[in-house]
Design an enzyme around this catalytic site. Structure first.
Site, PDB file in Angstrom:
ATOM      1  N   ASN A 135       1.197  -0.902   0.052  1.00 17.43           N
ATOM      2  CA  ASN A 135      -0.184  -0.117   0.488  1.00 17.43           C
ATOM      3  C   ASN A 135       0.671   1.576  -0.287  1.00 17.43           C
ATOM      4  O   ASN A 135       1.085   1.656   0.804  1.00 17.43           O
ATOM      5  CB  ASN A 135      -0.745   0.397   1.393  1.00 17.43           C
ATOM      6  CG  ASN A 135      -1.965   0.811   1.341  1.00 17.43           C
ATOM      7  OD1 ASN A 135      -2.223   2.109   0.336  1.00 17.43           O
ATOM      8  ND2 ASN A 135      -2.818   1.150   2.318  1.00 17.43           N
ATOM      9  N   LYS A 147       3.541   1.335   3.161  1.00 20.73           N
ATOM     10  CA  LYS A 147       3.224  -0.513   3.908  1.00 20.73           C
ATOM     11  C   LYS A 147       2.764  -1.325   3.707  1.00 20.73           C
ATOM     12  O   LYS A 147       3.092  -2.025   2.345  1.00 20.73           O
ATOM     13  CB  LYS A 147       1.581  -0.313   4.684  1.00 20.73           C
ATOM     14  CG  LYS A 147       1.335   1.190   5.581  1.00 20.73           C
ATOM     15  CD  LYS A 147       0.166   0.914   6.122  1.00 20.73           C
ATOM     16  CE  LYS A 147      -0.535   2.316   6.566  1.00 20.73           C
ATOM     17  NZ  LYS A 147      -2.034   2.577   6.321  1.00 20.73           N
ATOM     18  N   ARG A 182      -2.516  -2.280  -3.329  1.00 19.23           N
ATOM     19  CA  ARG A 182      -3.593  -1.285  -2.863  1.00 19.23           C
ATOM     20  C   ARG A 182      -3.645   0.220  -4.469  1.00 19.23           C
ATOM     21  O   ARG A 182      -2.625   0.897  -3.995  1.00 19.23           O
ATOM     22  CB  ARG A 182      -3.092  -0.730  -2.270  1.00 19.23           C
ATOM     23  CG  ARG A 182      -5.338   0.241  -1.639  1.00 19.23           C
ATOM     24  CD  ARG A 182      -5.169   0.789  -0.745  1.00 19.23           C
ATOM     25  NE  ARG A 182      -5.977   1.899  -0.260  1.00 19.23           N
ATOM     26  CZ  ARG A 182      -6.255   2.960   0.554  1.00 19.23           C
ATOM     27  NH1 ARG A 182      -5.220   3.525   1.431  1.00 19.23           N
ATOM     28  NH2 ARG A 182      -7.278   4.340   0.321  1.00 19.23           N
ATOM     29  N   HIS A 198     -13.224   3.225  -0.525  1.00 23.29           N
ATOM     30  CA  HIS A 198     -12.802   2.159   0.925  1.00 23.29           C
ATOM     31  C   HIS A 198     -13.714   0.884   0.579  1.00 23.29           C
ATOM     32  O   HIS A 198     -14.178   0.116   1.560  1.00 23.29           O
ATOM     33  CB  HIS A 198     -13.665   2.513   2.220  1.00 23.29           C
ATOM     34  CG  HIS A 198     -13.409   3.357   3.142  1.00 23.29           C
ATOM     35  ND1 HIS A 198     -13.662   4.237   3.609  1.00 23.29           N
ATOM     36  CD2 HIS A 198     -11.829   3.978   3.062  1.00 23.29           C
ATOM     37  CE1 HIS A 198     -13.343   5.865   4.509  1.00 23.29           C
ATOM     38  NE2 HIS A 198     -12.002   4.959   3.745  1.00 23.29           N
ATOM     39  N   LEU A 254     -15.206   4.575   9.634  1.00 28.64           N
ATOM     40  CA  LEU A 254     -14.965   5.097  10.374  1.00 28.64           C
ATOM     41  C   LEU A 254     -13.645   4.846  10.979  1.00 28.64           C
ATOM     42  O   LEU A 254     -13.026   4.741  12.050  1.00 28.64           O
ATOM     43  CB  LEU A 254     -15.498   5.063  12.021  1.00 28.64           C
ATOM     44  CG  LEU A 254     -17.571   5.448  11.563  1.00 28.64           C
ATOM     45  CD1 LEU A 254     -17.929   5.408  12.996  1.00 28.64           C
ATOM     46  CD2 LEU A 254     -17.680   6.583  10.747  1.00 28.64           C
ATOM     47  N   ASN A 290      -8.933   7.807   9.807  1.00 31.00           N
ATOM     48  CA  ASN A 290      -9.362   9.352   9.848  1.00 31.00           C
ATOM     49  C   ASN A 290     -10.125   9.670   8.634  1.00 31.00           C
ATOM     50  O   ASN A 290     -11.346  10.952   8.566  1.00 31.00           O
ATOM     51  CB  ASN A 290      -7.797   9.105   9.634  1.00 31.00           C
ATOM     52  CG  ASN A 290      -6.904   9.520  10.108  1.00 31.00           C
ATOM     53  OD1 ASN A 290      -7.155   9.641  11.704  1.00 31.00           O
ATOM     54  ND2 ASN A 290      -6.219   8.793  10.975  1.00 31.00           N
ATOM     55  N   ARG A 322     -11.955  16.179   7.046  1.00 30.88           N
ATOM     56  CA  ARG A 322     -12.818  16.624   5.555  1.00 30.88           C
ATOM     57  C   ARG A 322     -13.963  16.515   5.885  1.00 30.88           C
ATOM     58  O   ARG A 322     -14.712  15.334   7.211  1.00 30.88           O
ATOM     59  CB  ARG A 322     -12.633  14.854   5.287  1.00 30.88           C
ATOM     60  CG  ARG A 322     -11.384  14.947   3.961  1.00 30.88           C
ATOM     61  CD  ARG A 322     -11.521  13.511   3.135  1.00 30.88           C
ATOM     62  NE  ARG A 322      -9.923  13.450   3.475  1.00 30.88           N
ATOM     63  CZ  ARG A 322     -10.221  12.171   3.500  1.00 30.88           C
ATOM     64  NH1 ARG A 322     -10.616  11.277   2.790  1.00 30.88           N
ATOM     65  NH2 ARG A 322      -8.921  11.525   3.575  1.00 30.88           N
ATOM     66  N   ARG A 343      -9.892  10.507  19.482  1.00 27.58           N
ATOM     67  CA  ARG A 343      -9.443  10.247  20.795  1.00 27.58           C
ATOM     68  C   ARG A 343      -9.444  11.434  21.936  1.00 27.58           C
ATOM     69  O   ARG A 343      -9.850  11.095  22.765  1.00 27.58           O
ATOM     70  CB  ARG A 343      -8.226   9.340  21.680  1.00 27.58           C
ATOM     71  CG  ARG A 343      -7.684   7.870  21.119  1.00 27.58           C
ATOM     72  CD  ARG A 343      -6.833   7.142  21.172  1.00 27.58           C
ATOM     73  NE  ARG A 343      -6.151   7.292  19.817  1.00 27.58           N
ATOM     74  CZ  ARG A 343      -5.442   6.953  18.890  1.00 27.58           C
ATOM     75  NH1 ARG A 343      -4.626   5.506  19.428  1.00 27.58           N
ATOM     76  NH2 ARG A 343      -5.007   7.262  18.242  1.00 27.58           N
ATOM     77  N   GLY A 378      -9.919   2.417  12.707  1.00 22.26           N
ATOM     78  CA  GLY A 378      -9.876   3.740  14.150  1.00 22.26           C
ATOM     79  C   GLY A 378     -11.033   3.174  15.281  1.00 22.26           C
ATOM     80  O   GLY A 378     -11.069   3.141  16.007  1.00 22.26           O
ATOM     81  N   GLY A 390     -14.565   3.112  14.334  1.00 24.91           N
ATOM     82  CA  GLY A 390     -15.873   2.193  15.027  1.00 24.91           C
ATOM     83  C   GLY A 390     -15.101   1.101  15.757  1.00 24.91           C
ATOM     84  O   GLY A 390     -16.025   0.420  16.316  1.00 24.91           O
ATOM     85  N   GLU A 450      -8.275  -5.322   5.544  1.00 18.80           N
ATOM     86  CA  GLU A 450      -7.959  -4.621   3.684  1.00 18.80           C
ATOM     87  C   GLU A 450      -6.917  -5.052   2.581  1.00 18.80           C
ATOM     88  O   GLU A 450      -7.127  -5.965   1.904  1.00 18.80           O
ATOM     89  CB  GLU A 450      -8.103  -2.791   3.397  1.00 18.80           C
ATOM     90  CG  GLU A 450      -8.812  -2.175   4.066  1.00 18.80           C
ATOM     91  CD  GLU A 450      -8.941  -0.722   4.047  1.00 18.80           C
ATOM     92  OE1 GLU A 450      -8.836  -0.163   3.288  1.00 18.80           O
ATOM     93  OE2 GLU A 450      -9.367  -0.763   5.317  1.00 18.80           O
TER      94      GLU A 450
HETATM   95  P1  AMP Z   1      -7.620   4.846  11.424  1.00 17.31           P
HETATM   96  O1  AMP Z   1      -7.839   6.034   9.963  1.00 17.31           O
HETATM   97  O2  AMP Z   1      -9.070   3.614  11.320  1.00 17.31           O
HETATM   98  O3  AMP Z   1      -6.606   4.007  11.387  1.00 17.31           O
HETATM   99  O4  AMP Z   1      -9.146   5.405  12.155  1.00 17.31           O
HETATM  100  C1  AMP Z   1      -7.990   6.642  13.328  1.00 17.31           C
HETATM  101  C2  AMP Z   1      -8.852   6.765  14.061  1.00 17.31           C
HETATM  102  O5  AMP Z   1      -9.004   6.258  14.692  1.00 17.31           O
HETATM  103  C3  AMP Z   1      -8.502   7.943  14.627  1.00 17.31           C
HETATM  104  O6  AMP Z   1      -9.217   9.537  15.224  1.00 17.31           O
HETATM  105  C4  AMP Z   1      -8.250   7.493  16.003  1.00 17.31           C
HETATM  106  O7  AMP Z   1      -8.798   8.465  17.019  1.00 17.31           O
HETATM  107  C5  AMP Z   1      -9.375   6.568  16.196  1.00 17.31           C
HETATM  108  N1  AMP Z   1      -8.529   6.121  17.582  1.00 17.31           N
HETATM  109  C6  AMP Z   1      -8.445   5.106  16.950  1.00 17.31           C
HETATM  110  N2  AMP Z   1      -8.379   4.312  18.349  1.00 17.31           N
HETATM  111  C7  AMP Z   1      -9.415   4.330  19.848  1.00 17.31           C
HETATM  112  C8  AMP Z   1      -9.734   4.984  20.348  1.00 17.31           C
HETATM  113  N3  AMP Z   1      -8.987   3.852  21.384  1.00 17.31           N
HETATM  114  N4  AMP Z   1     -10.877   5.594  20.634  1.00 17.31           N
HETATM  115  C9  AMP Z   1     -11.237   6.314  19.894  1.00 17.31           C
HETATM  116  N5  AMP Z   1     -11.003   6.502  18.592  1.00 17.31           N
HETATM  117  C10 AMP Z   1      -9.817   5.594  18.639  1.00 17.31           C
END
Ligand code: AMP
Length: 402
Positions: free
Chosen positions: A7, A14, A91, A180, A209, A211, A241, A285, A331, A333, A386
């Site tokens: 990726n 990655k 990807r 996605h 859900l 970034n 966004r 977070r 992340g 979700g 993925e």
């Molecule tokens: P991703 O793009 O799938 O890596 O997701 C990133 C998002 O997931 C960021 O907004 C992180 O803050 C959120 N995230 C990761 N771990 C947690 C957590 N323990 N609680 C709340 N949000 C999280």
């Protein structure tokens, strides 16, 4: 069969190496800060053995070379020689209207991926760099492209067309593509397996859900609508966004603030969403922590994001004539019981009932159901994968070549 999944982004790459007999991941890694001072390689073998190094990595070819050498490392590697890599899955973000399935990359396909650069200027050029670097270093090894847009090729025209002058579709191919797709496909098929139901007998709403965020109506195994559109800016509220806004806001802000096209693009892509609303961070977070400490802008950001999800659930359950399963992934979700609870608040009328205890307990990569036994609609949290989908598509295509 052993498959390398790549990726490739603008400054990061990655990789993950799979043995497809058991569909097990043998090792994975990431090269960050490509072309910058102090690039970083992080790598982890399935048994936990890790490498972290700061290196000079000036381009994507060197990044792939570093990844391959790490996979062959005497102490931490998983292969002895490159011939143990049977194929590479890449990807690729945008396949346009033509590339609607995963494909073996040849010169013609590479040209078509290049033709999609104007639809995905931030992604496709870097995906292409990864493909070309891998072709250079692994000549003769089949390379497969797996597209983020492909799963959405089943969306009907009345759902993918915007009500703009038709000539703009003809001239510039302006329409909904959706992104996605690999993630939505993975969780939809995975949840059907968990429920022991054929995917073509159920209606699923998949909610990714992270970034970047999007939601997808998967009717009997096929995507029939999704919230990201011509670009990944449309739809849900994301880290930075905006998601859906009144389109007339764009020329209004441009006039009021005297913004150039690049500036309005930055505003919508980088300064909006959870970050723009909360003024705290784009990281969920940190916003949730501020919410707990009574910060009202943090509350607002989370409520706006959750309400947007709820609206789409209503819309997509109407689009599909009902929903059987809702799945949260990525992340936020996978890790935010609060976002899941708020998004599904007061939806008993649709047959959605959450078990609060289960909801709180499913975090950090756990998979499971969060609805009550009486909930007509089953709600699950499923960590996305993925890379595995890319590896599976690659193995499938390569097995036909043999
Ligand atoms: P991703 O793009 O799938 O890596 O997701 C990133 C998002 O997931 C960021 O907004 C992180 O803050 C959120 N995230 C990761 N771990 C947690 C957590 N323990 N609680 C709340 N949000 C999280």
């Amino acid at each position: 069969m052993r498959i390398l999944v790549v990726n490739s982004g603008s400054s990061s790459l990655k990789f993950q190496f799979f043995d497809m007999e058991q569909e097990s991941s043998l090792a994975s890694g990431k090269v960050e800060r490509i072309g910058m001072k102090g690039a970083i390689l992080s790598y982890k073998r399935a048994d936990g053995k890790k490498i972290k190094q700061v290196k000079e990595i000036l381009d994507h070819t060197t990044a792939i070379d570093v990844a391959l050498k790490t996979l062959m490392d005497k102490e931490s590697g998983v292969i002895k020689e490159l011939s143990e890599i049977d194929a590479v899955g890449h990807r690729v973000v945008h396949g346009g209207e033509e590339l609607t399935h995963s494909v073996l990359i040849d010169d013609k396909i590479l040209e078509t991926i290049k033709d999609c650069i104007e639809l995905a200027p931030l992604h496709n050029p870097h995906n292409i760099k990864g493909i070309q670097a891998t072709q250079r270093l692994l000549p003769g090894v089949p390379q497969i492209a797996v597209f983020d847009t492909a799963f959405h090729h089943t969306i009907p025209d009345y759902a993918y067309m915007y009500a703009l002058p038709y000539i703009l579709y003809e001239r510039y191919k302006i329409r909904r593509y959706g992104f996605h797709g690999t993630s939505h496909r993975y969780v939809a098929y995975r949840v059907a397996r968990i429920l022991k139901k054929p995917v073509d007998e159920i209606n699923i709403i998949s909610i990714h859900l992270g970034n970047g965020s999007s939601i997808c109506a998967v009717q009997r195994g096929k995507s029939i609508d999704t919230s990201m559109g011509f670009t990944p800016v449309e739809g849900l509220v994301m880290g930075t966004r905006s998601g859906d806004i009144d389109p007339a806001i764009v020329p209004f802000i441009m006039a009021q603030e005297e913004l150039a096209i690049s500036q309005i693009n930055t505003l919508l892509n980088k300064h909006s969403g959870l970050w723009g609303l909360s003024g705290i961070s784009s990281d969920d977070r940190e916003i949730e922590e501020a919410y707990e400490n009574g910060n009202d802008r943090a509350r607002l950001a989370i409520e706006v994001a959750a309400y947007r999800i709820k609206k789409y659930i209503g819309a997509y359950s109407a689009s599909m004539g009902g929903v059987d399963v809702i799945v949260f992934t990525a992340g936020i979700g996978e890790n935010s019981p609060r976002m899941r609870r708020l998004a599904l608040r007061d939806m008993e009328y649709l047959g959605i009932k959450i078990d609060e205890e289960k909801n709180e307990s499913i975090i950090k990569g756990k998979e499971g159901e969060i609805s009550t036994p009486y909930s007509k609609v089953k709600v699950f949290v499923i960590p996305t994968n993925e890379e595995l989908v890319i590896a599976r598509d690659t193995a499938n295509i390569v097995s036909f070549l043999r």
